[in-house]
Design an enzyme around this catalytic site. Structure first.
Site, PDB file in Angstrom:
ATOM      1  CG  LEU A  39      -1.893   1.161   1.287  1.00  0.00           C
ATOM      2  CD1 LEU A  39      -3.012   0.974   0.277  1.00  0.00           C
ATOM      3  CD2 LEU A  39      -2.487   1.332   2.683  1.00  0.00           C
ATOM      4  NE  ARG A  68       8.490  -7.787  11.400  1.00  0.00           N
ATOM      5  CZ  ARG A  68       7.723  -8.865  11.438  1.00  0.00           C
ATOM      6  NH1 ARG A  68       8.052  -9.880  12.163  1.00  0.00           N
ATOM      7  NH2 ARG A  68       6.621  -8.933  10.725  1.00  0.00           N
ATOM      8  CE  LYS A 177     -11.818  -3.120   2.447  1.00  0.00           C
ATOM      9  NZ  LYS A 177     -11.030  -3.452   1.303  1.00  0.00           N
ATOM     10  CG  HIS A 207      -9.805   3.103  -1.929  1.00  0.00           C
ATOM     11  ND1 HIS A 207     -10.131   1.837  -1.537  1.00  0.00           N
ATOM     12  CD2 HIS A 207      -9.839   3.082  -3.276  1.00  0.00           C
ATOM     13  CE1 HIS A 207     -10.358   1.101  -2.598  1.00  0.00           C
ATOM     14  NE2 HIS A 207     -10.186   1.826  -3.678  1.00  0.00           N
ATOM     15  CE  LYS A 211     -12.546   4.040  -6.263  1.00  0.00           C
ATOM     16  NZ  LYS A 211     -11.365   3.781  -7.064  1.00  0.00           N
ATOM     17  CG  ASP A 264     -12.046  -7.061  -0.444  1.00  0.00           C
ATOM     18  OD1 ASP A 264     -11.241  -6.405   0.243  1.00  0.00           O
ATOM     19  OD2 ASP A 264     -11.943  -7.195  -1.680  1.00  0.00           O
ATOM     20  CG  HIS A 269     -15.077  -0.185  -1.303  1.00  0.00           C
ATOM     21  ND1 HIS A 269     -14.449   0.600  -0.381  1.00  0.00           N
ATOM     22  CD2 HIS A 269     -14.131  -1.046  -1.761  1.00  0.00           C
ATOM     23  CE1 HIS A 269     -13.172   0.224  -0.278  1.00  0.00           C
ATOM     24  NE2 HIS A 269     -12.965  -0.777  -1.097  1.00  0.00           N
ATOM     25  CE  LYS A 369     -11.393  -9.039  -5.386  1.00  0.00           C
ATOM     26  NZ  LYS A 369     -10.790  -7.718  -5.458  1.00  0.00           N
TER      27      LYS A 369
HETATM   28  C1  BG6 Z   1     -10.085  -2.708  -2.063  1.00  0.00           C
HETATM   29  C2  BG6 Z   1     -10.326  -4.189  -2.023  1.00  0.00           C
HETATM   30  O1  BG6 Z   1     -10.602  -2.093  -0.925  1.00  0.00           O
HETATM   31  O2  BG6 Z   1     -10.716  -2.172  -3.217  1.00  0.00           O
HETATM   32  C3  BG6 Z   1      -9.829  -4.854  -3.284  1.00  0.00           C
HETATM   33  O3  BG6 Z   1      -9.658  -4.740  -0.897  1.00  0.00           O
HETATM   34  C4  BG6 Z   1     -10.422  -4.178  -4.498  1.00  0.00           C
HETATM   35  O4  BG6 Z   1     -10.154  -6.239  -3.287  1.00  0.00           O
HETATM   36  C5  BG6 Z   1     -10.219  -2.683  -4.431  1.00  0.00           C
HETATM   37  O5  BG6 Z   1      -9.777  -4.719  -5.646  1.00  0.00           O
HETATM   38  C6  BG6 Z   1     -10.971  -1.983  -5.536  1.00  0.00           C
HETATM   39  O6  BG6 Z   1     -10.616  -0.640  -5.538  1.00  0.00           O
HETATM   40  P1  BG6 Z   1     -10.605   0.211  -6.882  1.00  0.00           P
HETATM   41  O7  BG6 Z   1     -10.234   1.584  -6.446  1.00  0.00           O
HETATM   42  O8  BG6 Z   1      -9.590  -0.432  -7.761  1.00  0.00           O
HETATM   43  O9  BG6 Z   1     -11.990   0.106  -7.433  1.00  0.00           O
END
Ligand code: BG6
Length: 526
Positions: A39, A68, A177, A207, A211, A264, A269, A369
């Protein structure tokens, strides 16, 4: 909130700049735990680099990485520079900007459970000549959630983090998260953190809220009178929200086996986007008014009785199949996934919101996915035209109106309506009126993390998740988990990679006379 109205000299458009005044961007030190992680390299450092390049970072700012692995300041900077070549949203990386940015970065090696790490961190923070860099501290926890509590405790014990730092100092903690894995664990974690800091010092990141297009949902709804008038059960038939991803789980098998699509994406989201689409207008634009309305909305979602979960929720898992003509492995064949795993890689839900505005208007949400394309989209489906005139003549084949808010990619908003095909025959065909962000504003789209990091530095919590929001969202998904229990997946719940989920997801809508409207592939917009 200061409001600046500016008349654009070329096209006479009135631009209204809303800026929270005063913007408090005081010099600070940003401490990133998980400095050698993915990240940090993919998102955090590119975001900070761009903020620096755009002169948005406070001057001065220091960025200290803690992890670490053995590294020096120099070797960490080199590593990050290399990663930036791949992950920067602007290419090529501006050497000059990087050279001015790199000296802000310093590395601190240490084990998260060792108090010596925090003493060393304290010493490095103390090296700063400017007082503000020693007293204004943003701690970013880019580490697995199991370490959140430990880090906050250790920071507190080392005297680096206080519940009430003396004014005008500030100290905040940004947590990634997932915040817990269910309601009980989220509450426990909240209790552990708030032993040392106030709720207002905790910034829980999602996140998606950073956007541009997600932020635009509220602006679109509440700055345009024409749509909000129609935004209720009277005019809308139902709403669909899709977050689809072409990618599989990559090398995140270990994490995904614990999370699944429900934790997830749905818990955070998708429910956040749903809250923005469906909430009532807030009384003002201040952070708490907006967050109050989101919580109210989430609380109005009709609870799903665990014993009736299948009436409202469909889960799925992909098996091997073709995505873009290439054979992709099944989920169970992915690295670090159990060969008999029952973890869901797809979820579709039918949610009802028990409030005056939305009573009996279904909200369908889905994520998966290895679907045919990566796209996030909200489709607001209007009620069909009454069955007279053209609708009667078309025998139910007349498309109802719809409004699509495309969150990514090909960001834009489309209104779908019917038009007469020119010619001597009376032929009706759906057409669309389209607004494209790129066409209207150019291709500049800052990364979500840029906005969120800036808000964290300024202490603006609007785009972060409040405790009650988080807990309400967990309550919704916990009921679903409880309903699924240990039940293994059935044949009907599998889908081949490259399909729009299992057949059961279509049945979920078909039972109510609806069908999924899949996002348009990018080539359709060319
Ligand atoms: C993350 C998930 O929060 O969001 C991922 O853990 C996912 O699994 C990602 O791929 C998607 O984010 P974005 O910004 O690419 O739509």
């Amino acid at each position: 909130m200061a409001l600046v109205a500016e008349r654009d000299s070329f096209d006479e458009l009135m631009t209204c700049r809303l800026s929270a005044a005063p913007r408090r961007r005081s010099p600070c030190s940003i401490v990133i735990f998980g400095a050698s992680g993915d990240l940090t390299a993919r998102k955090l450092i590119p975001a900070l680099y761009h903020l620096h390049k755009d002169k948005l970072l406070p001057d001065p700012t220091r960025i200290l990485g803690v992890a670490r692995r053995e590294k020096t300041d120099e070797s960490w900077r080199e590593e990050l520079f290399e990663a930036l070549q791949t992950h920067s949203r602007t290419q090529p990386v501006d050497r000059g900007a990087w050279e001015a940015f790199a000296p802000k970065l310093a590395y601190c090696r240490g084990d998260l459970s060792d108090p010596a790490t925090y003493r060393q961190l304290g010493a490095r923070l103390g090296e700063a000549s400017e007082e503000a860099l020693r007293r204004n501290l943003l701690f970013y926890l880019a580490v697995p959630p199991s370490s959140f509590g430990l880090i906050v405790e250790q920071l507190h014990a080392a005297g680096l983090l206080h519940r009430d730092p003396p004014e005008p100092s500030w100290q905040r903690v940004v947590v990634e998260k997932p915040f817990g894995h269910d309601l009980a664990s989220a509450r426990k974690l909240n209790e552990r953190l708030t032993r040392y800091i106030h709720e207002r010092q905790i910034l829980r990141i999602d996140h998606y809220l950073g956007k541009e297009t997600v932020q635009n949902i509220l602006m679109f709804r509440f700055s345009n009178a024409i749509f909000e008038e129609l935004w209720s059960r009277g005019s809308l038939d139902h709403v669909q929200i899709t977050v689809s991803e072409k990618q599989g789980i990559g090398n995140r098998g270990g994490y995904y086996e614990e999370a699944g699509a429900l934790r997830d994406i749905v818990q955070n989201h998708l429910l956040q986007v749903l809250a923005l689409v469906a909430m009532e207008p807030p009384v003002s634009l201040d952070p708490e008014s907006i967050r109050d309305e989101k919580v109210k909305l989430l609380r109005s979602i009709r609870p799903i009785p665990p014993e009736r979960v299948d009436e409202f929720v469909v889960r799925g898992q992909y098996f091997a199949g073709y995505v873009d003509g290439e054979l992709s492995p099944g989920y169970r064949q992915e690295p670090r996934v159990r060969p008999d795993s029952n973890v869901e890689t797809f979820v579709a839900m039918r949610l009802l919101i028990d409030n005056w505005r939305w009573s009996e208007t279904p909200f369908y949400i889905r994520t998966g996915k290895r679907l045919p394309l990566s796209a996030s989209e909200i489709r607001v489906q209007f009620r069909p035209a009454p069955n007279v005139l053209f609708a009667a003549a078309c025998g139910g084949r007349l498309e109802p109106n719809a409004l699509t808010l495309r969150l990514q990619p090909n960001e834009g908003i489309s209104l779908h309506f019917n038009g007469k095909v020119p010619g001597t025959s009376m032929t009706v065909r759906p057409v669309r009126m389209h607004f494209s962000y790129n066409a209207a504003f150019g291709a500049y789209t800052p990364e979500a993390y840029e906005r969120l990091l800036l808000d964290a530095i300024e202490g603006d919590p609007t785009l972060f998740i409040r405790r009650d929001e988080l807990e309400t969202a967990w309550r919704i998904v916990d009921a679903v988990r409880e309903g699924w229990g240990d039940r293994p997946l059935t044949n009907r719940e599998f889908y081949p990679a490259g399909a729009w989920g299992p057949a059961a997801a279509d049945d979920l809508l078909a039972r109510h006379g609806h069908t999924w409207r899949n996002p348009r592939p990018p080539e359709a917009d060319k």
